[in-house]
Design a protein around this motif. Structure first.
Motif, PDB file in Angstrom:
ATOM      1  N   GLY A   1      27.932  56.513  42.087  1.00  0.00           N
ATOM      2  CA  GLY A   1      28.244  55.979  40.768  1.00  0.00           C
ATOM      3  C   GLY A   1      29.508  55.167  40.791  1.00  0.00           C
ATOM      4  N   TYR A   2      29.602  54.233  39.847  1.00  0.00           N
ATOM      5  CA  TYR A   2      30.754  53.337  39.803  1.00  0.00           C
ATOM      6  C   TYR A   2      30.934  52.815  38.381  1.00  0.00           C
ATOM      7  CZ  TYR A   2      33.647  49.210  40.759  1.00  0.00           C
ATOM      8  OH  TYR A   2      34.635  48.271  40.749  1.00  0.00           O
ATOM      9  N   PHE A   3      32.163  52.858  37.896  1.00  0.00           N
ATOM     10  CA  PHE A   3      32.450  52.255  36.603  1.00  0.00           C
ATOM     11  C   PHE A   3      32.900  50.826  36.837  1.00  0.00           C
ATOM     12  CE2 PHE A   3      35.393  51.120  33.150  1.00  0.00           C
ATOM     13  CZ  PHE A   3      34.527  51.239  32.074  1.00  0.00           C
ATOM     14  N   ASP A   4      32.075  49.884  36.423  1.00  0.00           N
ATOM     15  CA  ASP A   4      32.339  48.470  36.665  1.00  0.00           C
ATOM     16  C   ASP A   4      33.626  48.046  35.969  1.00  0.00           C
ATOM     17  OD1 ASP A   4      32.012  45.940  37.570  1.00  0.00           O
ATOM     18  OD2 ASP A   4      30.558  45.356  36.039  1.00  0.00           O
ATOM     19  N   THR A   5      34.499  47.430  36.721  1.00  0.00           N
ATOM     20  CA  THR A   5      35.788  47.029  36.163  1.00  0.00           C
ATOM     21  C   THR A   5      36.202  45.697  36.774  1.00  0.00           C
ATOM     22  OG1 THR A   5      38.074  47.741  35.801  1.00  0.00           O
ATOM     23  CG2 THR A   5      37.080  48.380  37.880  1.00  0.00           C
ATOM     24  N   TYR A   6      37.460  45.386  36.683  1.00  0.00           N
ATOM     25  CA  TYR A   6      37.954  44.085  37.095  1.00  0.00           C
ATOM     26  C   TYR A   6      39.056  44.262  38.120  1.00  0.00           C
ATOM     27  CZ  TYR A   6      35.547  43.224  32.719  1.00  0.00           C
ATOM     28  OH  TYR A   6      34.618  43.205  31.722  1.00  0.00           O
ATOM     29  N   GLU A   7      39.626  43.139  38.583  1.00  0.00           N
ATOM     30  CA  GLU A   7      40.629  43.230  39.632  1.00  0.00           C
ATOM     31  C   GLU A   7      42.005  42.904  39.069  1.00  0.00           C
ATOM     32  OE1 GLU A   7      42.465  41.329  42.129  1.00  0.00           O
ATOM     33  OE2 GLU A   7      42.451  42.855  43.675  1.00  0.00           O
TER      34      GLU A   7
ATOM     35  N   PRO B   1      52.897  36.803  16.013  1.00  0.00           N
ATOM     36  CA  PRO B   1      51.692  36.910  16.845  1.00  0.00           C
ATOM     37  C   PRO B   1      51.216  38.357  16.918  1.00  0.00           C
ATOM     38  CG  PRO B   1      53.638  36.618  18.217  1.00  0.00           C
ATOM     39  CD  PRO B   1      54.097  36.435  16.793  1.00  0.00           C
ATOM     40  N   LYS B   2      49.889  38.539  16.948  1.00  0.00           N
ATOM     41  CA  LYS B   2      49.318  39.890  16.956  1.00  0.00           C
ATOM     42  C   LYS B   2      48.193  39.985  17.984  1.00  0.00           C
ATOM     43  CE  LYS B   2      50.200  40.742  12.021  1.00  0.00           C
ATOM     44  NZ  LYS B   2      49.562  41.045  10.705  1.00  0.00           N
ATOM     45  N   ILE B   3      48.182  41.076  18.740  1.00  0.00           N
ATOM     46  CA  ILE B   3      47.099  41.317  19.693  1.00  0.00           C
ATOM     47  C   ILE B   3      45.846  41.720  18.929  1.00  0.00           C
ATOM     48  CG2 ILE B   3      46.270  42.842  21.537  1.00  0.00           C
ATOM     49  CD1 ILE B   3      49.125  42.970  22.587  1.00  0.00           C
ATOM     50  N   VAL B   4      44.742  41.020  19.201  1.00  0.00           N
ATOM     51  CA  VAL B   4      43.478  41.359  18.539  1.00  0.00           C
ATOM     52  C   VAL B   4      42.483  41.982  19.518  1.00  0.00           C
ATOM     53  CG1 VAL B   4      43.729  39.622  16.754  1.00  0.00           C
ATOM     54  CG2 VAL B   4      42.569  39.012  18.873  1.00  0.00           C
ATOM     55  N   ALA B   5      42.705  41.805  20.807  1.00  0.00           N
ATOM     56  CA  ALA B   5      41.834  42.432  21.799  1.00  0.00           C
ATOM     57  C   ALA B   5      42.589  42.582  23.108  1.00  0.00           C
ATOM     58  CB  ALA B   5      40.575  41.613  22.018  1.00  0.00           C
ATOM     59  N   ASP B   6      42.390  43.725  23.741  1.00  0.00           N
ATOM     60  CA  ASP B   6      42.981  44.005  25.049  1.00  0.00           C
ATOM     61  C   ASP B   6      41.858  44.589  25.897  1.00  0.00           C
ATOM     62  OD1 ASP B   6      44.346  44.828  27.260  1.00  0.00           O
ATOM     63  OD2 ASP B   6      45.922  45.892  26.191  1.00  0.00           O
ATOM     64  N   LEU B   7      41.208  43.730  26.659  1.00  0.00           N
ATOM     65  CA  LEU B   7      40.035  44.153  27.407  1.00  0.00           C
ATOM     66  C   LEU B   7      40.462  44.934  28.642  1.00  0.00           C
ATOM     67  CD1 LEU B   7      36.938  43.820  27.292  1.00  0.00           C
ATOM     68  CD2 LEU B   7      37.194  41.975  28.937  1.00  0.00           C
ATOM     69  N   LEU B   8      39.870  46.116  28.826  1.00  0.00           N
ATOM     70  CA  LEU B   8      40.251  46.986  29.925  1.00  0.00           C
ATOM     71  C   LEU B   8      40.063  46.337  31.289  1.00  0.00           C
ATOM     72  CD1 LEU B   8      38.792  50.435  28.864  1.00  0.00           C
ATOM     73  CD2 LEU B   8      41.190  49.766  28.932  1.00  0.00           C
ATOM     74  N   TRP B   9      41.146  46.243  32.030  1.00  0.00           N
ATOM     75  CA  TRP B   9      41.133  45.864  33.446  1.00  0.00           C
ATOM     76  C   TRP B   9      41.597  47.123  34.163  1.00  0.00           C
ATOM     77  CZ3 TRP B   9      39.489  41.396  31.698  1.00  0.00           C
ATOM     78  CH2 TRP B   9      39.174  40.355  32.564  1.00  0.00           C
ATOM     79  N   VAL B  10      40.678  48.027  34.461  1.00  0.00           N
ATOM     80  CA  VAL B  10      41.030  49.407  34.756  1.00  0.00           C
ATOM     81  C   VAL B  10      41.583  49.586  36.168  1.00  0.00           C
ATOM     82  CG1 VAL B  10      40.136  51.748  34.983  1.00  0.00           C
ATOM     83  CG2 VAL B  10      39.369  50.290  33.103  1.00  0.00           C
ATOM     84  N   SER B  11      42.762  50.170  36.249  1.00  0.00           N
ATOM     85  CA  SER B  11      43.299  50.730  37.486  1.00  0.00           C
ATOM     86  C   SER B  11      43.514  52.211  37.228  1.00  0.00           C
ATOM     87  CB  SER B  11      44.634  50.086  37.855  1.00  0.00           C
ATOM     88  OG  SER B  11      44.475  48.725  38.156  1.00  0.00           O
ATOM     89  N   ILE B  12      43.289  53.018  38.242  1.00  0.00           N
ATOM     90  CA  ILE B  12      43.468  54.460  38.088  1.00  0.00           C
ATOM     91  C   ILE B  12      44.471  54.947  39.118  1.00  0.00           C
ATOM     92  CG2 ILE B  12      42.338  56.705  38.274  1.00  0.00           C
ATOM     93  CD1 ILE B  12      39.840  55.453  37.104  1.00  0.00           C
TER      94      ILE B  12
END
Length: 620
Positions: free
Chosen positions: A315-321, A603-614
């Motif tokens: 299994g793998y949780f698809d994420t970004y780099e 200015p206001k953050i409206v979205a912060d898309l997960l670029w997951v590091s663990i």
């Protein structure tokens, strides 16, 4: 075009983070033999991440909690997650409802808290520069410090708690065993020198297992805590985490490696498996037949270890780099995502961006520009890669031109201007994107970015100042102007003015109405060190990689720039692209962040898309 420069983690955290990546959390966590349904992970700037792993082949992110700091390590006990939150100290989160985690307690701690373990109502916290801190968490809403051990003269790499003893592993001092049965009065009982620097330690029964910086797996007899003695050594790998479960030790070795050692006979340990992985493994958690592997920039992987000699990822949780740069066109954002290649996001709803396409570019994607139906990618040692993005859901590589180290690219008409690291500016004819042809070249020793305006290329050189080059004839580029004394790291041009970011973070403004004689007008700076600049209309948007921030300047009068807005984005801000009422930030490990700039003063953050590091992982 703002340049994307890999600067590493900011200095104030570098000592702690670099060393803490070589420490272990779960080496101290009691592993469960029952199947778990929830994995809790420390996700750095993303805070606390909660995954449903009831189906190991398809883990799902079900909850997230912003810890307000850098979530470095986590230990779960009962319904609570205890987070070592770096500068923010100890954060305690109720996770009884994984979809709605909520903070119940907090203890501010000076320094940097980088590892944690819970045992018998106590939280044991590793802290730089203090050492070991013991906190009473019998009431999670009111944690209280009850004891500490100061080790300011050495770095406490890792520790394990077993019974009434703490097994403390140091970079230089080796292994120290302390009686912590009375946290207010801790006594040292034993010590063992080891040859290398200690990295990770685990305790099981009468043995301690540890790994040093040379990759030596050591077996220590601790049956007499006052007289620990080494009984065996096995060459494995340098570890980022170490776990013992049953008759096996699991060694996480950063990039590409998970080693499994049979310790059923501690005096004769044997390596039984060496598993390659695409994750930069930082942490492990083991329960039942599965190892849950946390990676830096690569998220969560689940490995079936029912046969330890033949582990396999299931299994793998698809994420970004690592988001390096960004270009926005229409409803799509194109993210240069390091080793993950080109990621294409649908941002038609800025508050809910979603990935729709990706292509592996071959090396390390540093910058991307889209022109027409093609994406032009500066791909590090792989040179320039050209991708057909006419169908964003199915991008495909169609062209390539090899340069030594492509770090930036700009498109003007039918030409691509490629920054080739320490070689110079390469000019390509891209009238046929499938077959780019070099037609011109301008030698610069340490070029880092280029911007095109009209018939001129504005080039920054890290060591030798910044240049203005006439490219009216792309086959014969000619230097016509020079910015005296400015070692630029980025540059933007608007009308008759050039804004050059100097290496010290100051932005110098020049009148370039006569490119042969640029005239210094003014300069501006912020409290943070500016590393990038983008200009749209009457505003300049500056970014600070080190502080993860964006500032907005009104430059309607270039001679009197005025800072009007500021926002903390939360990671390492590499670059920002502005389109309409939104700024799209490529924010290093924090990924794609979208900011509403309709009111530049707020200015206001409206979205912060997960670029997951663990960085730490636990389970329940």
């Amino acid at each position: 075009m703002a340049n994307s420069i890999f600067l590493g983690r900011f200095i104030i955290l570098s000592v702690v983070l670099v060393l803490s990546l070589a420490t272990s959390l779960q080496a101290n966590t009691t592993q469960s033999s029952r199947p778990i349904t929830t994995v809790v992970a420390a996700g750095g700037p993303e805070g606390l991440l909660i995954f449903d792993v009831s189906k190991p082949n398809s883990p799902v992110l079900v909850g997230q909690f912003n810890t307000d700091g850098w979530s470095e390590k986590v230990s779960v006990s009962g319904n609570y997650a205890y987070v070592a939150d770096l500068e923010n100290g100890l954060v305690i989160v109720n996770i009884s409802n994984p979809a709605q985690p909520r903070q119940v307690g907090h203890l501010a701690i000076e320094g940097y808290s980088y590892d944690i373990f819970i045992s018998n109502n106590y939280a044991y916290i590793l802290n730089y520069p203090i050492g070991l801190i013991i906190v009473d968490v019998s009431n999670p809403a009111q944690p209280k410090e009850v004891g500490s051990l100061s080790y300011s003269d050495d770095f406490l790499s890792d520790f394990a708690i077993s019974g009434k003893y703490a097994y403390l592993l140091f970079r230089e001092k080796g292994l120290i065993i302390s009686d912590v049965s009375n946290p207010a009065q801790i006594n040292h009982v034993g010590h063992l020198d080891i040859e290398g620097y200690g990295q990770n330690i685990e305790v099981s029964g009468k043995y301690a297992f540890l790994v040093d910086d040379k990759g030596n797996f050591l077996v220590i007899d601790i049956s007499i805590p006052a007289q620990p003695r080494q009984i065996e050594s096995l060459k494995t790998i340098v570890s980022f985490d170490l776990l013992v479960s049953g008759n096996y030790a699991y060694v996480a070795g950063g990039y590409n490696v998970l080693v499994i050692v049979d310790i059923s006979n501690p005096v004769n340990p044997k390596q039984v498996a060496h598993m390659n992985s695409y994750s930069n493994i930082q942490s492990l958690y083991i329960s039942g037949n599965y190892a849950y592997v946390g990676g830096e920039y690569t998220g969560l992987s689940i490995v079936d270890i029912s046969n330890p000699g033949k582990p396999k990822q299931v299994g793998y949780f698809d994420t970004y780099e690592y988001a390096k740069n960004i270009y926005v066109l229409g409803k799509y954002a194109y993210v240069a995502d390091g080793y993950n290649g080109l990621v294409i996001m649908d941002v038609s709803n800025p508050s809910q961006p979603k990935q729709i396409g990706r292509v592996d570019t071959g090396d390390y994607t540093l910058n991307v520009v889209v022109s027409g139906k093609y994406g032009y990618i500066a791909d590090g040692y792989n040179g320039l890669v050209i991708v057909d993005v006419s169908n964003p859901a199915q991008p495909r590589k169609i062209g390539h031109f090899q340069v030594e180290d492509a770090i930036d690219v700009t498109i003007s008409g039918s030409y691509a201007y490629v920054v080739d690291g320490y070689n110079g500016l390469v000019i390509l004819d891209i009238s046929d994107p499938k077959d780019p042809i070099e037609i011109g070249y301008f030698q610069v020793e340490a070029v880092v970015s280029v911007t095109i305006s009209g018939d001129y290329a504005y080039i920054t050189d890290e060591y030798n100042g910044s240049f203005i080059v006439d490219i009216s004839d792309p086959e014969l580029p000619v230097e016509v102007g020079y910015f005296e004394g400015v070692d630029g790291v980025d540059i933007a041009v608007s009308g008759d003015y050039a804004y050059v970011v100097n290496e010290d973070g100051t932005v110098f403004i020049y009148d370039i109405s006569d490119p042969a004689q640029p005239e210094f007008i003014d300069y501006f700076s912020t409290f943070e060190q500016i590393t990038g600049i983008t200009i749209v209309g009457r505003y300049a948007y500056t970014t600070s990689y080190w502080d993860g921030t964006m500032s907005i300047f009104d430059i309607s009068d270039p001679a009197q720039p005025i800072e009007v807005g500021y926002i903390d984005i939360g990671g390492y801000t590499e670059n920002v692209y502005v389109l309409g009422n939104y700024a799209y930030a490529a924010d290093g490990g924090n990924g794609l962040v979208i900011i509403d700039i309709s009111n530049p003063e707020n200015p206001k953050i409206v979205a912060d898309l997960l670029w997951v590091s663990i960085y730490g992982i636990s389970g329940k």
